[in-house]
Scaffold this active site. Structure first.
Site, PDB file in Angstrom:
ATOM      1  N   HIS A  14       0.834  -1.195   0.000  1.00  0.00           N
ATOM      2  CA  HIS A  14       0.000   0.000   0.000  1.00  0.00           C
ATOM      3  C   HIS A  14       0.868   1.243   0.000  1.00  0.00           C
ATOM      4  O   HIS A  14       2.038   1.199   0.379  1.00  0.00           O
ATOM      5  CB  HIS A  14      -0.922   0.018   1.221  1.00  0.00           C
ATOM      6  N   CYS A  48       1.813   3.600  11.861  1.00  0.00           N
ATOM      7  CA  CYS A  48       2.761   3.059  10.883  1.00  0.00           C
ATOM      8  C   CYS A  48       3.151   4.190   9.926  1.00  0.00           C
ATOM      9  O   CYS A  48       2.510   5.246   9.920  1.00  0.00           O
ATOM     10  CB  CYS A  48       2.162   1.878  10.128  1.00  0.00           C
TER      11      CYS A  48
END
Length: 675
Positions: free
Chosen positions: A68, A194
């Site tokens: 991603h 993250c």
């Protein structure tokens, strides 16, 4: 369940994904996004995906891969899905190849609503019923319906059932929290984050919530992701017995949790070891309850998402990124002052009481003195924000004070790095102290600043300040004394580092060295550090410019997408944005990277040989009037660009010539028939 309508269509689903290689699998899924108009630039998007993959693997275990990224080449939040029976290796912690691959694409400027949709999907990936239904789906339409929420998954198949909690971990949790649960339950808070803030952040949060439910523990999770921050209320934090940090970027406002027993791990541990983390937190609470003076910090508590060297680089680059505006402003103002008033302007009296509105000399003196004042903040800001990157706001005071002391003792930017690291890790340790509740409120505003500033002051004044000052003096003398072959060799080395990974660790090391060395230049017009900065910028401009020129002189060697990237690479290279060459390197690294290195070595070596100087840490050709010996500087950049182009054209041409040379190949036979 959040509405995910439109996130995926049947055309974005491949139930028979062919490539076994990860890069080819990513390209196959990305091509579907391009075909559907969800991505505008295939290679540019893949470069952004590769950059995210380089930060940490996206294999989640249990056969799931979630590549991603956020990218300017994405037109709307989208998901491409691939299923491959034998799986693709995504470096999962359990070693299992991913048979379910979710390529999540988010626009660089996506609004919160769109990002919340992606966050909801990431959370659903922790549901075995959802992933099990995807494994059993018989058509792309069925997959799209499941993801878009149009069809509820059936009960999870046995093969996809959630893993049983580790018996030892469960036993430990039960032992530590049995009494607490009886009195209302052990209360935990957690923070997950993250680098991209799209997938792992929300998967870790969901995993922790599920693990806490299995253990009979109350937990509230703050997700510091792209879809916004769900801030924990102060009263919730105050009532919590312990804290879990599952993160690969620094926790925001970490000082809120001072004094709480803390489990500190990487975000992937939050996804894969949630039961164990709950057990660890319960164990810390039990130890604190038996009179332990501090929550123990073990090796397992260190963030596991990144190697220590990657975290150290992140801390240093955070400090450098906050320092750069001061370097840019100060350097450009000093350069303008020299251009207007000459180099003797450095000895002009203060303009505070001697400013003449009609005198160019006064204006030059004002610019010089303002730039010099800006330069005075370089080391304190560098040190302060290195400390902030490690331990958040609570470490700022000690970091900035340590940087100021470094300037006072002559330790320069090397001293600033040492004081920033020392302040950050000292405060990080202090934050983990288990202190009485009555003291917790004053820890971040009184106790931690007082003790940390005093400790860093002692370190810099008494222990390491003088040795570092001597080393800094030696570095300054060495840079100023560089000449002949030594200077050229340094330029060649820095050029190779700038081009090797184009924005990666080696590139940043070379750039940090040059930007930090600017602090030693002072008012000297031809300081060695100014030559180093000029060499680094020239070497960083060359790779994109060389690729752009190559797409013009030998168009047939490049794909249509690469030729389009070449148009943008002209501007990126001219602006000193080395990353403009990444799409070319991602598509053909064995030929592009060596060409970039050779060209940048040429540019860096020539700049050092010509003696060009630069006070600005960035800008490319837009700061040309502020470059010493600008025409020779441009000659070095042009030479490096031409060398890059020549090498990449030669290497790509050799590949094309070699392709039909295999004896007995169909191409050879057709050629012979045609002859």
């Amino acid at each position: 369940m959040s509405d995910t309508s439109g996130l995926i269509t049947p055309a974005l689903v491949d139930l028979h994904l062919a490539p076994a290689d990860k890069s080819e699998a990513l390209r196959s899924l990305a091509q579907r996004l391009v075909a559907e108009g969800r991505v505008t630039d295939l290679d540019g998007f893949l470069a952004d995906v590769a950059a995210r993959e380089a930060q940490a693997p996206t294999g989640m275990g249990d056969g799931i891969g979630i590549p991603h990224c956020r990218s300017p080449h994405v037109t709307r939040p989208s998901l491409a899905f691939g299923r491959r029976t034998r799986g693709v290796d995504f470096d999962a912690p359990d070693g299992r190849p991913a048979d379910l691959i979710f390529m999540i694409a988010a626009p660089a400027g996506a609004d919160d609503t769109h990002l919340q949709i992606l966050a909801a999907l990431a959370g659903r990936l922790m549901d075995p019923a959802f992933t099990g239904a995807l494994r059993e789906a018989e058509s792309p339409a069925a997959v799209a319906a499941l993801v878009n929420g149009e069809e509820a998954p059936a009960a999870a198949p046995v093969a996809a059932a959630a893993p049983e909690p580790d018996p030892a971990a469960a036993s430990e949790t039960a032992t530590a929290s049995e009494a607490d649960v009886a009195e209302g339950g052990l209360r935990l808070v957690a923070v997950t984050s993250c680098p991209t803030g799209i997938a792992h952040t929300y998967m870790a949060a969901k995993a922790l919530e599920l693990a806490a439910a299995r253990a009979g523990v109350h937990i509230q999770v703050e997700t510091q992701g792209s879809a916004g921050v769900t801030v924990l209320a102060p009263e919730v934090i105050a009532a919590a017995d312990a804290v879990i940090f599952a993160h690969d970027v620094e926790v925001r406002d970490r000082a809120r949790f001072v004094g709480k027993p803390t489990v500190d791990v990487g975000v992937k541990a939050g996804v894969n070891r949630a039961d164990d983390l709950i057990a660890q937190a319960a164990g810390l609470v039990a130890e604190a309850g038996t009179g332990s003076s501090a929550a123990p910090v073990t090796a397992a508590s260190a963030p596991t998402g990144e190697h220590w060297a990657q975290r150290l680089r992140k801390y240093l680059m955070t400090g450098v990124s906050y320092m750069i505006p001061f370097v840019a402003a100060g350097g450009l103002l000093i350069a303008l002052a020299f251009a207007i008033g000459g180099y003797r302007i450095a000895s002009a009296p203060s303009v505070l009481g001697h400013f003449d509105w009609t005198s160019s000399h006064s204006w030059a003196a004002m610019l010089f003195q303002t730039g010099k004042a800006s330069f005075g903040f370089l080391v304190p800001i560098l040190s302060g924000y290195i400390a902030w990157a490690i331990a958040d706001r609570a470490a700022l005071a000690a970091g900035i004070a340590g940087g100021a002391i470094s300037v006072a003792v002559g330790a320069g930017f090397l001293g600033g790095i040492v004081s920033g690291l020392a302040a950050g890790f000292l405060v990080l340790w202090m934050i983990r102290w288990n202190v009485p509740k009555a003291v917790r409120g004053i820890m971040p505003v009184v106790v931690i600043p007082l003790l940390s500033v005093a400790a860093v002051g002692f370190l810099m004044f008494v222990l390491v300040g003088s040795p570092i000052a001597s080393a800094m003096s030696g570095l300054t003398d060495w840079l100023n004394g560089l000449s002949g072959s030594n200077a050229i060799l340094l330029g060649v080395l820095l050029g190779a580092m700038m081009a090797f990974d184009m924005g990666g660790p080696l590139n940043k090391v070379a750039y940090t060295f040059a930007a930090g060395a600017l602090t030693t230049a002072g008012a000297t017009p031809d300081a060695g550090s100014l030559k180093v900065m000029a060499a680094v910028m020239a070497a960083g401009m060359t790779p994109p410019l060389g690729m752009a020129l190559a797409t013009v002189v030998r168009r047939r060697l490049f794909t249509p997408e690469e030729r389009e990237n070449g148009k943008a690479a002209w501007v990126l290279g001219a602006s000193f944005i080395t990353e403009g060459a990444i799409p070319f390197a991602a598509a053909d690294p064995l030929r592009v990277i060596p060409a970039n290195i050779v060209g940048s070595m040429t540019a860096g070596g020539l700049v050092m040989a010509f003696g060009s100087t630069l006070r600005a840490p960035h800008g490319g050709i837009w700061v040309l009037p502020l470059i010493g010996s600008p025409f020779l500087y441009l000659l070095a950049v042009v030479a490096g660009t031409v060398v890059t182009t020549a090498v990449v054209v030669l290497l790509k041409g050799m590949r094309r010539e070699a392709a039909p040379a295999a004896p007995g190949s169909p191409v050879d036979e057709k050629a012979l028939v045609g002859a």
